[in-house]
Design a protein around this motif. Structure first.
Motif, short mmCIF file in Angstrom:
data_model
loop_
_atom_site.label_atom_id
_atom_site.label_comp_id
_atom_site.label_asym_id
_atom_site.label_seq_id
_atom_site.Cartn_x
_atom_site.Cartn_y
_atom_site.Cartn_z
N TYR A 1 0.83 -1.21 0.00
CA TYR A 1 0.00 0.00 0.00
C TYR A 1 0.86 1.26 0.00
CZ TYR A 1 -4.00 -2.99 0.93
OH TYR A 1 -4.97 -3.95 0.85
N MET A 2 1.97 1.23 0.73
CA MET A 2 2.85 2.40 0.75
C MET A 2 3.47 2.61 -0.64
SD MET A 2 4.47 2.42 4.61
CE MET A 2 5.10 0.77 4.61
N LYS A 3 3.79 1.52 -1.34
CA LYS A 3 4.32 1.63 -2.70
C LYS A 3 3.29 2.27 -3.62
CE LYS A 3 6.93 0.27 -6.32
NZ LYS A 3 6.66 1.27 -7.33
N LYS A 4 2.02 1.88 -3.47
CA LYS A 4 0.96 2.51 -4.27
C LYS A 4 0.94 4.02 -4.02
CE LYS A 4 -2.99 -0.40 -4.78
NZ LYS A 4 -4.20 -0.92 -4.12
N ARG A 5 1.10 4.39 -2.76
CA ARG A 5 1.10 5.82 -2.43
C ARG A 5 2.31 6.50 -3.04
NH1 ARG A 5 1.18 7.87 3.69
NH2 ARG A 5 3.10 6.70 3.62
N TYR A 6 3.48 5.86 -2.95
CA TYR A 6 4.68 6.45 -3.54
C TYR A 6 4.50 6.68 -5.04
CZ TYR A 6 6.91 4.61 0.72
OH TYR A 6 7.23 4.29 2.01
N ASP A 7 3.85 5.73 -5.70
CA ASP A 7 3.63 5.85 -7.14
C ASP A 7 2.64 6.95 -7.48
OD1 ASP A 7 5.40 3.75 -7.46
OD2 ASP A 7 3.84 2.24 -7.80
N LEU A 8 1.71 7.23 -6.60
CA LEU A 8 0.68 8.23 -6.84
C LEU A 8 1.20 9.66 -6.58
CD1 LEU A 8 -2.35 8.53 -7.49
CD2 LEU A 8 -2.78 8.39 -5.04
N ILE A 9 2.13 9.81 -5.68
CA ILE A 9 2.60 11.14 -5.27
C ILE A 9 3.17 11.96 -6.42
CG2 ILE A 9 4.35 12.33 -3.86
CD1 ILE A 9 3.66 10.30 -1.64
N PRO A 10 4.02 11.42 -7.31
CA PRO A 10 4.52 12.26 -8.41
C PRO A 10 3.40 12.85 -9.28
CG PRO A 10 5.82 10.27 -8.24
CD PRO A 10 4.66 10.10 -7.32
N ASN A 11 2.35 12.07 -9.54
CA ASN A 11 1.23 12.59 -10.32
C ASN A 11 0.53 13.73 -9.58
OD1 ASN A 11 1.68 10.61 -12.27
ND2 ASN A 11 0.31 9.17 -11.27
N LEU A 12 0.37 13.55 -8.30
CA LEU A 12 -0.27 14.57 -7.48
C LEU A 12 0.56 15.84 -7.46
CD1 LEU A 12 -2.78 14.80 -5.70
CD2 LEU A 12 -1.40 14.05 -3.78
N VAL A 13 1.87 15.70 -7.28
CA VAL A 13 2.77 16.86 -7.25
C VAL A 13 2.74 17.59 -8.59
CG1 VAL A 13 5.21 17.53 -7.13
CG2 VAL A 13 4.26 15.99 -5.41
N GLU A 14 2.76 16.85 -9.68
CA GLU A 14 2.74 17.48 -11.00
C GLU A 14 1.44 18.24 -11.23
OE1 GLU A 14 5.13 17.92 -13.36
OE2 GLU A 14 6.42 17.08 -11.80
N THR A 15 0.34 17.69 -10.78
CA THR A 15 -0.95 18.37 -10.94
C THR A 15 -0.97 19.66 -10.14
OG1 THR A 15 -2.06 16.25 -11.26
CG2 THR A 15 -3.44 18.12 -10.65
N VAL A 16 -0.49 19.61 -8.90
CA VAL A 16 -0.46 20.81 -8.07
C VAL A 16 0.52 21.83 -8.64
CG1 VAL A 16 0.13 21.71 -5.78
CG2 VAL A 16 -1.17 19.58 -5.99
N LYS A 17 1.63 21.36 -9.17
CA LYS A 17 2.66 22.24 -9.71
C LYS A 17 2.09 23.14 -10.81
CE LYS A 17 6.73 20.33 -10.10
NZ LYS A 17 7.86 19.56 -10.63
N GLY A 18 1.19 22.60 -11.61
CA GLY A 18 0.60 23.39 -12.69
C GLY A 18 -0.24 24.56 -12.18
N THR B 1 7.13 23.54 -0.85
CA THR B 1 6.28 22.48 -0.28
C THR B 1 6.32 21.25 -1.17
OG1 THR B 1 4.84 24.14 0.70
CG2 THR B 1 3.93 21.92 0.43
N LEU B 2 6.24 21.47 -2.48
CA LEU B 2 6.27 20.33 -3.41
C LEU B 2 7.59 19.56 -3.29
CD1 LEU B 2 4.67 22.08 -6.51
CD2 LEU B 2 3.56 20.59 -4.85
N GLN B 3 8.69 20.31 -3.14
CA GLN B 3 10.00 19.68 -3.00
C GLN B 3 10.06 18.85 -1.71
OE1 GLN B 3 12.37 19.52 -5.26
NE2 GLN B 3 13.62 18.26 -3.94
N LYS B 4 9.48 19.35 -0.63
CA LYS B 4 9.47 18.62 0.64
C LYS B 4 8.69 17.31 0.51
CE LYS B 4 9.98 22.57 3.70
NZ LYS B 4 9.31 23.47 4.63
N VAL B 5 7.59 17.35 -0.23
CA VAL B 5 6.80 16.13 -0.44
C VAL B 5 7.63 15.10 -1.18
CG1 VAL B 5 4.78 15.16 -1.62
CG2 VAL B 5 4.57 17.31 -0.37
N VAL B 6 8.30 15.53 -2.24
CA VAL B 6 9.13 14.61 -3.04
C VAL B 6 10.27 14.05 -2.19
CG1 VAL B 6 10.67 14.45 -5.03
CG2 VAL B 6 8.49 15.66 -5.23
#
Length: 186
Positions: free
Chosen positions: A42-59, A67-72
């Motif tokens: 489940y944690m791996k699923k979350r790790y895989d989802l985070i880059p997509n989330l960060v990219e969406t917020v970045k836009g 904040t985005l850098q801290k998440v990554v």
């Protein structure tokens, strides 16, 4: 003759108990490993989802790059943790940075209205629920294992075969342990 039979029975009972106790430790240890592996999925699923989330917020929130850098960074630290203790600490940090990421979304109505962001947020919420449930299961099987390691007479077998207590996944941040104060008058 009777004394020999009594001694043989006593030795036999002790041998059977030793085998049963050892097998109980093997079973409990395997349950702990299986519970951690499930949580890890489940944690791996979350790790895989985070880059997509960060990219969406970045836009939408380009000037929130800190904040985005801290998440990554928190995601990468959690992925590279090698022990259960390190993983637990890194996961707590990651959870905190994800909260700050969602706090950013509150300041950007366009982002909150973005269907991709909403889908990612919903997926992440489901994964967080799965992680919480898998942590409960992990902690439950670790409690059983730790009890076996500490309680007499199974602690003798634990010492002989070098079974030691396993760490639980716990909330480390004292702020998260406090009761939430709800005030509708504010």
């Amino acid at each position: 003759m009777i004394a020999g039979i009594i001694i043989a029975v006593i030795v036999g009972v002790i041998v059977v108990w030793l085998i049963a106790a050892y097998n109980g430790f093997v079973r409990a240890n395997n349950n702990c490993e299986e519970a951690f592996a499930t949580m890890d999925v489940y944690m791996k699923k979350r790790y895989d989802l985070i880059p997509n989330l960060v990219e969406t917020v970045k836009g939408y929130a380009a000037h929130e790059s800190g904040t985005l850098q801290k998440v990554v960074e928190a995601r990468n630290m959690a992925q590279s943790a090698s022990t259960v203790e390190e993983r637990a600490q890194a996961e707590n940090i990651l959870s905190g940075t994800l909260k700050s990421l969602f706090a950013i979304s509150e300041a950007y109505p366009d982002l909150k209205a973005n269907q991709n962001f909403m889908d990612l947020q919903s997926q992440l919420q489901r994964i967080e629920d799965e992680i919480a449930n898998s942590r409960k299961y992990y902690n439950a099987v670790v409690k059983i294992f730790n009890n076996k390691c500490q309680m007499f007479p199974s602690n003798i077998i634990a010492n002989v075969f070098h079974y030691t207590r396993k760490p639980m996944f716990e909330v480390e941040n004292e702020e998260e342990r406090r009761n939430v104060r709800v005030d509708f008058n504010a």
